[in-house]
Design a protein around this motif. Structure first.
Motif, PDB file in Angstrom:
ATOM      1  N   ALA A   1     -38.702  23.951  -0.578  1.00 48.62           N
ATOM      2  CA  ALA A   1     -40.053  23.592  -1.031  1.00 48.62           C
ATOM      3  C   ALA A   1     -40.008  23.295  -2.530  1.00 48.62           C
ATOM      4  CB  ALA A   1     -41.032  24.717  -0.711  1.00 48.62           C
ATOM      5  N   PRO A   2     -39.264  22.242  -2.916  1.00 48.34           N
ATOM      6  CA  PRO A   2     -39.085  21.993  -4.353  1.00 48.34           C
ATOM      7  C   PRO A   2     -40.357  21.516  -5.037  1.00 48.34           C
ATOM      8  CG  PRO A   2     -38.114  20.207  -3.064  1.00 48.34           C
ATOM      9  CD  PRO A   2     -38.560  21.255  -2.085  1.00 48.34           C
ATOM     10  N   LEU A   3     -40.591  22.045  -6.232  1.00 46.68           N
ATOM     11  CA  LEU A   3     -41.676  21.588  -7.099  1.00 46.68           C
ATOM     12  C   LEU A   3     -41.030  21.128  -8.401  1.00 46.68           C
ATOM     13  CD1 LEU A   3     -44.388  24.398  -6.858  1.00 46.68           C
ATOM     14  CD2 LEU A   3     -44.782  21.974  -6.408  1.00 46.68           C
ATOM     15  N   ALA A   4     -41.346  19.911  -8.829  1.00 51.19           N
ATOM     16  CA  ALA A   4     -40.855  19.422 -10.122  1.00 51.19           C
ATOM     17  C   ALA A   4     -42.080  19.047 -10.941  1.00 51.19           C
ATOM     18  CB  ALA A   4     -39.932  18.218  -9.928  1.00 51.19           C
ATOM     19  N   MET A   5     -42.185  19.571 -12.145  1.00 52.63           N
ATOM     20  CA  MET A   5     -43.392  19.383 -12.951  1.00 52.63           C
ATOM     21  C   MET A   5     -43.038  18.974 -14.373  1.00 52.63           C
ATOM     22  SD  MET A   5     -45.421  22.872 -12.062  1.00 52.63           S
ATOM     23  CE  MET A   5     -45.519  23.533 -10.414  1.00 52.63           C
ATOM     24  N   ALA A   6     -43.808  18.017 -14.879  1.00 53.94           N
ATOM     25  CA  ALA A   6     -43.717  17.668 -16.296  1.00 53.94           C
ATOM     26  C   ALA A   6     -45.019  18.097 -16.964  1.00 53.94           C
ATOM     27  CB  ALA A   6     -43.503  16.168 -16.467  1.00 53.94           C
ATOM     28  N   ASN A   7     -44.924  18.545 -18.199  1.00 54.47           N
ATOM     29  CA  ASN A   7     -46.080  18.994 -18.995  1.00 54.47           C
ATOM     30  C   ASN A   7     -46.974  19.994 -18.252  1.00 54.47           C
ATOM     31  OD1 ASN A   7     -45.050  17.047 -20.686  1.00 54.47           O
ATOM     32  ND2 ASN A   7     -46.654  15.548 -20.270  1.00 54.47           N
ATOM     33  N   PRO A   8     -46.396  21.008 -17.605  1.00 48.06           N
ATOM     34  CA  PRO A   8     -47.242  21.996 -16.920  1.00 48.06           C
ATOM     35  C   PRO A   8     -48.089  22.741 -17.942  1.00 48.06           C
ATOM     36  CG  PRO A   8     -45.000  22.840 -17.119  1.00 48.06           C
ATOM     37  CD  PRO A   8     -44.974  21.411 -17.611  1.00 48.06           C
ATOM     38  N   GLU A   9     -49.355  22.932 -17.578  1.00 46.63           N
ATOM     39  CA  GLU A   9     -50.309  23.515 -18.525  1.00 46.63           C
ATOM     40  C   GLU A   9     -51.221  24.466 -17.755  1.00 46.63           C
ATOM     41  OE1 GLU A   9     -54.019  21.777 -21.169  1.00 46.63           O
ATOM     42  OE2 GLU A   9     -52.704  20.382 -20.078  1.00 46.63           O
ATOM     43  N   LEU A  10     -51.288  25.712 -18.197  1.00 51.01           N
ATOM     44  CA  LEU A  10     -52.143  26.686 -17.521  1.00 51.01           C
ATOM     45  C   LEU A  10     -53.603  26.391 -17.864  1.00 51.01           C
ATOM     46  CD1 LEU A  10     -50.132  29.992 -18.104  1.00 51.01           C
ATOM     47  CD2 LEU A  10     -50.306  28.672 -15.977  1.00 51.01           C
ATOM     48  N   LEU A  11     -54.445  26.245 -16.836  1.00 53.63           N
ATOM     49  CA  LEU A  11     -55.871  25.986 -17.044  1.00 53.63           C
ATOM     50  C   LEU A  11     -56.664  27.288 -16.949  1.00 53.63           C
ATOM     51  CD1 LEU A  11     -56.233  22.894 -14.691  1.00 53.63           C
ATOM     52  CD2 LEU A  11     -55.951  22.878 -17.173  1.00 53.63           C
ATOM     53  N   TRP A  12     -56.115  28.230 -16.194  1.00 55.63           N
ATOM     54  CA  TRP A  12     -56.818  29.496 -15.950  1.00 55.63           C
ATOM     55  C   TRP A  12     -55.803  30.541 -15.529  1.00 55.63           C
ATOM     56  CZ3 TRP A  12     -56.898  32.140 -11.253  1.00 55.63           C
ATOM     57  CH2 TRP A  12     -57.792  33.229 -11.178  1.00 55.63           C
ATOM     58  N   VAL A  13     -56.000  31.768 -16.009  1.00 59.13           N
ATOM     59  CA  VAL A  13     -55.198  32.889 -15.494  1.00 59.13           C
ATOM     60  C   VAL A  13     -56.143  34.026 -15.128  1.00 59.13           C
ATOM     61  CG1 VAL A  13     -53.163  32.302 -16.892  1.00 59.13           C
ATOM     62  CG2 VAL A  13     -54.807  33.965 -17.766  1.00 59.13           C
ATOM     63  N   SER A  14     -55.774  34.790 -14.121  1.00 56.15           N
ATOM     64  CA  SER A  14     -56.638  35.889 -13.659  1.00 56.15           C
ATOM     65  C   SER A  14     -56.592  37.061 -14.628  1.00 56.15           C
ATOM     66  CB  SER A  14     -56.173  36.357 -12.273  1.00 56.15           C
ATOM     67  OG  SER A  14     -54.867  36.884 -12.343  1.00 56.15           O
ATOM     68  N   ASP A  15     -57.658  37.869 -14.594  1.00 58.91           N
ATOM     69  CA  ASP A  15     -57.659  39.120 -15.364  1.00 58.91           C
ATOM     70  C   ASP A  15     -56.701  40.118 -14.735  1.00 58.91           C
ATOM     71  OD1 ASP A  15     -59.524  38.206 -17.153  1.00 58.91           O
ATOM     72  OD2 ASP A  15     -61.232  38.890 -15.957  1.00 58.91           O
ATOM     73  N   GLU A  16     -56.580  39.996 -13.428  1.00 56.66           N
ATOM     74  CA  GLU A  16     -55.704  40.911 -12.693  1.00 56.66           C
ATOM     75  C   GLU A  16     -54.242  40.577 -12.996  1.00 56.66           C
ATOM     76  OE1 GLU A  16     -54.420  41.720  -8.137  1.00 56.66           O
ATOM     77  OE2 GLU A  16     -56.158  40.445  -8.482  1.00 56.66           O
ATOM     78  N   ASP A  17     -53.440  41.613 -13.180  1.00 61.46           N
ATOM     79  CA  ASP A  17     -52.014  41.420 -13.472  1.00 61.46           C
ATOM     80  C   ASP A  17     -51.149  41.763 -12.264  1.00 61.46           C
ATOM     81  OD1 ASP A  17     -52.352  40.621 -16.104  1.00 61.46           O
ATOM     82  OD2 ASP A  17     -52.327  42.672 -16.875  1.00 61.46           O
ATOM     83  N   ALA A  18     -49.914  41.296 -12.326  1.00 60.09           N
ATOM     84  CA  ALA A  18     -48.925  41.668 -11.316  1.00 60.09           C
ATOM     85  C   ALA A  18     -47.603  41.921 -12.026  1.00 60.09           C
ATOM     86  CB  ALA A  18     -48.761  40.553 -10.292  1.00 60.09           C
ATOM     87  N   ALA A  19     -46.815  42.846 -11.504  1.00 65.64           N
ATOM     88  CA  ALA A  19     -45.514  43.159 -12.099  1.00 65.64           C
ATOM     89  C   ALA A  19     -44.404  42.752 -11.146  1.00 65.64           C
ATOM     90  CB  ALA A  19     -45.425  44.648 -12.389  1.00 65.64           C
ATOM     91  N   TYR A  20     -43.408  42.058 -11.670  1.00 66.27           N
ATOM     92  CA  TYR A  20     -42.241  41.663 -10.879  1.00 66.27           C
ATOM     93  C   TYR A  20     -40.977  41.974 -11.665  1.00 66.27           C
ATOM     94  CZ  TYR A  20     -44.533  38.929  -7.197  1.00 66.27           C
ATOM     95  OH  TYR A  20     -45.266  38.539  -6.104  1.00 66.27           O
ATOM     96  N   ASP A  21     -39.918  42.280 -10.938  1.00 67.11           N
ATOM     97  CA  ASP A  21     -38.602  42.380 -11.553  1.00 67.11           C
ATOM     98  C   ASP A  21     -38.120  40.957 -11.783  1.00 67.11           C
ATOM     99  OD1 ASP A  21     -37.589  44.813 -12.243  1.00 67.11           O
ATOM    100  OD2 ASP A  21     -36.941  45.327 -10.212  1.00 67.11           O
ATOM    101  N   GLU A  22     -38.020  40.552 -13.031  1.00 65.54           N
ATOM    102  CA  GLU A  22     -37.626  39.173 -13.311  1.00 65.54           C
ATOM    103  C   GLU A  22     -36.168  39.094 -13.746  1.00 65.54           C
ATOM    104  OE1 GLU A  22     -40.267  36.776 -15.672  1.00 65.54           O
ATOM    105  OE2 GLU A  22     -42.038  37.743 -14.829  1.00 65.54           O
ATOM    106  N   GLY A  23     -35.561  37.974 -13.401  1.00 69.44           N
ATOM    107  CA  GLY A  23     -34.226  37.641 -13.879  1.00 69.44           C
ATOM    108  C   GLY A  23     -34.287  36.234 -14.431  1.00 69.44           C
ATOM    109  N   CYS A  24     -33.192  35.726 -14.923  1.00 72.22           N
ATOM    110  CA  CYS A  24     -33.195  34.390 -15.520  1.00 72.22           C
ATOM    111  C   CYS A  24     -31.765  33.875 -15.520  1.00 72.22           C
ATOM    112  CB  CYS A  24     -33.718  34.482 -16.955  1.00 72.22           C
ATOM    113  SG  CYS A  24     -33.781  32.905 -17.803  1.00 72.22           S
TER     114      CYS A  24
END
Ligand code: NI
Length: 176
Positions: A71-94
């Motif tokens: 399910a590939p997504l390719a995006m140019a100039n991605p820009e956040l328009l809205w973020v929720s007040d509610e948070d989520a925690a994930y174990d992130e890697g990179c």
């Protein structure tokens, strides 16, 4: 298509701000395709252009599991328009901080706007792992790594280990 070398931290190129894409042309599409191929080969679920040395606002993401269809997504100039007040925690890697993981807290849901592979403006709402992954990749475009969201103590520990690894690899190359 081509596999691109992934830059690992610490590296000043990962700390820079990337420039917007004027329009998604054949060259941009080629880069998107190469980034997707590089991400799948790594393997990873997201990759940002600065991680392959291109300071352009381009990200690719695919959070499909191994037993699911791509399910590939390719995006140019991605820009956040809205973020929720509610948070989520994930174990992130990179892929630029190989073998290191840490829990990062981010908004749980987001809405964003971007240019797709055909240079069309799109909007997308995301939550769960997809929302986290997209925010992680957008961070890369502003020179921010996931370790910048955790304590300085933990961040420095990870970066020191990566620097040590890099030095030992360089030594091995010189020796070879
Ligand atoms: Ni990353």
């Amino acid at each position: 298509m081509a596999l691109l070398p992934i830059i690992t931290a610490p590296d000043p190129r990962l700390k820079r701000k990337s420039a917007p894409v004027e329009r998604v042309d054949a060259g941009t599409r080629q880069l998107m395709d190469d980034m997707l191929e590089t991400m799948y080969a790594a393997p990873g679920i997201g990759l940002a252009a600065p991680q392959v040395g291109e300071l352009k606002r381009i990200i690719v993401v695919d959070i499909a599991r191994e037993d699911e269809e791509l399910a590939p997504l390719a995006m140019a100039n991605p820009e956040l328009l809205w973020v929720s007040d509610e948070d989520a925690a994930y174990d992130e890697g990179c892929l630029s901080l190989p073998e290191h993981y840490a829990e990062v807290v981010r908004p749980a849901s987001i809405r964003l706007r971007y240019l797709d592979r055909e240079n069309e403006i799109r909007e997308l709402e995301a939550d769960g792992l997809l929302a986290t992954c997209i925010q992680h990749e957008i961070d890369h475009l502003d020179g921010v790594l996931f370790v910048d969201h955790i304590s300085a103590l933990k961040r420095n520990m990870i970066l020191r280990k990566l620097l040590k690894l890099k030095k030992s690899e360089q030594k091995a190359e010189v020796g070879a």
